[in-house]
Design an enzyme around this catalytic site. Structure first.
Site, PDB file in Angstrom:
ATOM      1  N   LYS A   1      40.404  47.246  51.177  1.00  0.00           N
ATOM      2  CA  LYS A   1      41.813  46.803  51.112  1.00  0.00           C
ATOM      3  C   LYS A   1      42.734  47.971  50.743  1.00  0.00           C
ATOM      4  O   LYS A   1      43.783  48.153  51.344  1.00  0.00           O
ATOM      5  CB  LYS A   1      41.983  45.673  50.068  1.00  0.00           C
ATOM      6  CG  LYS A   1      41.129  44.436  50.334  1.00  0.00           C
ATOM      7  CD  LYS A   1      41.479  43.275  49.413  1.00  0.00           C
ATOM      8  CE  LYS A   1      41.133  43.510  47.951  1.00  0.00           C
ATOM      9  NZ  LYS A   1      39.691  43.636  47.669  1.00  0.00           N
TER      10      LYS A   1
ATOM     11  N   ARG B 260      45.510  36.458  43.991  1.00  0.00           N
ATOM     12  CA  ARG B 260      44.065  36.247  43.821  1.00  0.00           C
ATOM     13  C   ARG B 260      43.762  34.766  43.599  1.00  0.00           C
ATOM     14  O   ARG B 260      42.620  34.372  43.630  1.00  0.00           O
ATOM     15  CB  ARG B 260      43.570  36.990  42.570  1.00  0.00           C
ATOM     16  CG  ARG B 260      43.464  38.498  42.666  1.00  0.00           C
ATOM     17  CD  ARG B 260      42.089  38.907  43.133  1.00  0.00           C
ATOM     18  NE  ARG B 260      41.393  39.951  42.415  1.00  0.00           N
ATOM     19  CZ  ARG B 260      41.650  41.240  42.383  1.00  0.00           C
ATOM     20  NH1 ARG B 260      42.724  41.720  42.923  1.00  0.00           N
ATOM     21  NH2 ARG B 260      40.843  42.077  41.780  1.00  0.00           N
TER      22      ARG B 260
ATOM     23  N   ARG C 270      31.936  54.355  45.744  1.00  0.00           N
ATOM     24  CA  ARG C 270      33.394  54.551  45.700  1.00  0.00           C
ATOM     25  C   ARG C 270      33.806  55.471  44.552  1.00  0.00           C
ATOM     26  O   ARG C 270      33.374  55.315  43.419  1.00  0.00           O
ATOM     27  CB  ARG C 270      34.085  53.203  45.534  1.00  0.00           C
ATOM     28  CG  ARG C 270      35.584  53.329  45.398  1.00  0.00           C
ATOM     29  CD  ARG C 270      36.290  52.051  45.721  1.00  0.00           C
ATOM     30  NE  ARG C 270      36.203  51.074  44.648  1.00  0.00           N
ATOM     31  CZ  ARG C 270      36.776  49.870  44.698  1.00  0.00           C
ATOM     32  NH1 ARG C 270      37.434  49.507  45.784  1.00  0.00           N
ATOM     33  NH2 ARG C 270      36.666  49.038  43.701  1.00  0.00           N
TER      34      ARG C 270
ATOM     35  N   ARG D 262      35.550  54.248  39.014  1.00  0.00           N
ATOM     36  CA  ARG D 262      36.247  53.252  38.213  1.00  0.00           C
ATOM     37  C   ARG D 262      35.255  52.601  37.264  1.00  0.00           C
ATOM     38  O   ARG D 262      34.153  52.255  37.672  1.00  0.00           O
ATOM     39  CB  ARG D 262      36.819  52.168  39.136  1.00  0.00           C
ATOM     40  CG  ARG D 262      38.156  52.510  39.717  1.00  0.00           C
ATOM     41  CD  ARG D 262      38.603  51.522  40.753  1.00  0.00           C
ATOM     42  NE  ARG D 262      38.459  50.119  40.353  1.00  0.00           N
ATOM     43  CZ  ARG D 262      38.905  49.096  41.088  1.00  0.00           C
ATOM     44  NH1 ARG D 262      39.514  49.336  42.231  1.00  0.00           N
ATOM     45  NH2 ARG D 262      38.745  47.861  40.693  1.00  0.00           N
TER      46      ARG D 262
ATOM     47  N   ARG E 173      32.593  40.714  39.074  1.00  0.00           N
ATOM     48  CA  ARG E 173      33.775  40.671  39.941  1.00  0.00           C
ATOM     49  C   ARG E 173      33.481  39.891  41.232  1.00  0.00           C
ATOM     50  O   ARG E 173      34.325  39.167  41.740  1.00  0.00           O
ATOM     51  CB  ARG E 173      34.245  42.090  40.258  1.00  0.00           C
ATOM     52  CG  ARG E 173      34.908  42.747  39.042  1.00  0.00           C
ATOM     53  CD  ARG E 173      35.032  44.245  39.196  1.00  0.00           C
ATOM     54  NE  ARG E 173      35.885  44.643  40.285  1.00  0.00           N
ATOM     55  CZ  ARG E 173      35.746  45.776  40.971  1.00  0.00           C
ATOM     56  NH1 ARG E 173      34.776  46.622  40.657  1.00  0.00           N
ATOM     57  NH2 ARG E 173      36.569  46.070  41.929  1.00  0.00           N
TER      58      ARG E 173
HETATM   59  P1  AMP Z   1      41.320  45.526  41.825  1.00  0.00           P
HETATM   60  O1  AMP Z   1      41.657  46.966  41.712  1.00  0.00           O
HETATM   61  O2  AMP Z   1      42.201  44.757  42.762  1.00  0.00           O
HETATM   62  O3  AMP Z   1      39.848  45.297  42.102  1.00  0.00           O
HETATM   63  O4  AMP Z   1      41.627  44.874  40.377  1.00  0.00           O
HETATM   64  C1  AMP Z   1      40.963  45.352  39.221  1.00  0.00           C
HETATM   65  C2  AMP Z   1      41.064  44.297  38.127  1.00  0.00           C
HETATM   66  O5  AMP Z   1      42.435  44.075  37.782  1.00  0.00           O
HETATM   67  C3  AMP Z   1      40.531  42.904  38.492  1.00  0.00           C
HETATM   68  O6  AMP Z   1      39.120  42.805  38.325  1.00  0.00           O
HETATM   69  C4  AMP Z   1      41.321  42.025  37.529  1.00  0.00           C
HETATM   70  O7  AMP Z   1      40.790  42.095  36.216  1.00  0.00           O
HETATM   71  C5  AMP Z   1      42.688  42.702  37.514  1.00  0.00           C
HETATM   72  N1  AMP Z   1      43.574  42.175  38.572  1.00  0.00           N
HETATM   73  C6  AMP Z   1      44.129  42.872  39.602  1.00  0.00           C
HETATM   74  N2  AMP Z   1      44.907  42.092  40.363  1.00  0.00           N
HETATM   75  C7  AMP Z   1      44.856  40.863  39.803  1.00  0.00           C
HETATM   76  C8  AMP Z   1      45.434  39.599  40.144  1.00  0.00           C
HETATM   77  N3  AMP Z   1      46.225  39.447  41.215  1.00  0.00           N
HETATM   78  N4  AMP Z   1      45.151  38.543  39.337  1.00  0.00           N
HETATM   79  C9  AMP Z   1      44.386  38.663  38.246  1.00  0.00           C
HETATM   80  N5  AMP Z   1      43.791  39.806  37.878  1.00  0.00           N
HETATM   81  C10 AMP Z   1      44.011  40.908  38.655  1.00  0.00           C
END
Ligand code: AMP
Length: 236
Positions: free
Chosen positions: A19, A94, A133, A164, A175
């Site tokens: 993404k 989400r 990654r 990360r 996740r």
């Molecule tokens: P990502 O980089 O999109 O994988 O997001 C990393 C982490 O940030 C996720 O595992 C959540 O803990 C938090 N997070 C990011 N976007 C959201 C969202 N829209 N709703 C809730 N938590 C989020």
């Protein structure tokens, strides 16, 4: 009046489906910002802001941050001037509750209905991709490293790439669980709209070409002046 060429794109899909990589490519091609809620939260955590302190432990556990907090973050970001012709959302919404909030927000900001791309990838490929990654701590560029390669560096600014913390195997599993529990309802919410299922098991270039074609079919004015996609070497 809504500008002729406003475009809002939403990326759905599991962690590691690409993404972020696709959002960056579309951002470059369409000239609208790519907004990653995960990135906003990681930066807040790094700089120790109130928001950062509030979300740090939730993120580290692989759980979702509360809808209210995320909605506030996104409302603030989308209200900025650089989003007046639209934006690309990576990692938001989400949940169905976030999707409903976004619908009202786009309406309020006079932005068009979104185009939704759901990137699909088989579970075994997701884990393999996430473990490879790496990210540039300076520019946020995403890379897929080869096993046993020398410490990888960013092609843009030479920074040593980092993993990360939530890409560690135990957090990846958590996740993916969270993703499984929420993704179906979200896809159902969007299925009757401008919604496309996209196979993510192809090269980034191949995928972004298809995405731009789909956006052009829907909203030709938005891509009338498309710049050629940046040759991003990153793959996620
Ligand atoms: P990502 O980089 O999109 O994988 O997001 C990393 C982490 O940030 C996720 O595992 C959540 O803990 C938090 N997070 C990011 N976007 C959201 C969202 N829209 N709703 C809730 N938590 C989020």
């Amino acid at each position: 009046m809504m500008p002729e060429c406003s475009t809002v794109v939403i990326f759905l899909g599991p962690p590691g489906a690409g993404k972020g990589t696709q959002a960056a490519r579309l951002s470059e091609a369409l000239g609208i910002p790519a907004i990653s809620t995960g990135e906003i939260l990681r930066q807040a955590a790094q700089s120790g802001t109130e928001l950062g302190k509030a979300v740090q432990s939730v993120m580290a556990s692989g759980q979702l941050v509360s809808d209210d907090l995320m909605n506030e973050v996104v409302a603030d970001r989308l209200s900025r001037r650089d989003c007046r012709h639209g934006c690309i959302l990576d990692g938001y919404p989400r949940t169905v509750s976030q999707a409903r909030f976004l619908e009202a927000l786009l309406d309020r900001l006079n932005l068009p209905e979104p185009v939704i791309f759901n990137l699909n990838l088989a579970p075994e490929k997701i884990v393999a991709r996430l473990s490879r990654r790496r990210q540039c701590p300076q520019c946020g560029g995403i890379y897929s490293i080869k096993p046993y390669s020398a410490p990888p560096r960013c092609e843009r600014d030479g920074s040593v790439l980092v993993q990360r913390p939530d890409d560690a195997p135990a957090t990846i599993r958590q996740r993916l669980e969270v993703y499984r529990a929420t993704s179906e309802a979200l896809a159902d919410f969007y299925r009757t709209r401008n919604y496309y299922e996209i196979s993510a098991a192809r090269t980034p270039k191949h995928i972004s070409k298809e995405l731009l074609r789909l956006i052009a079919t829907r909203r030709p004015a938005a891509v009338a002046a498309v710049r050629p996609p940046l040759q991003v070497s990153a793959t996620a």
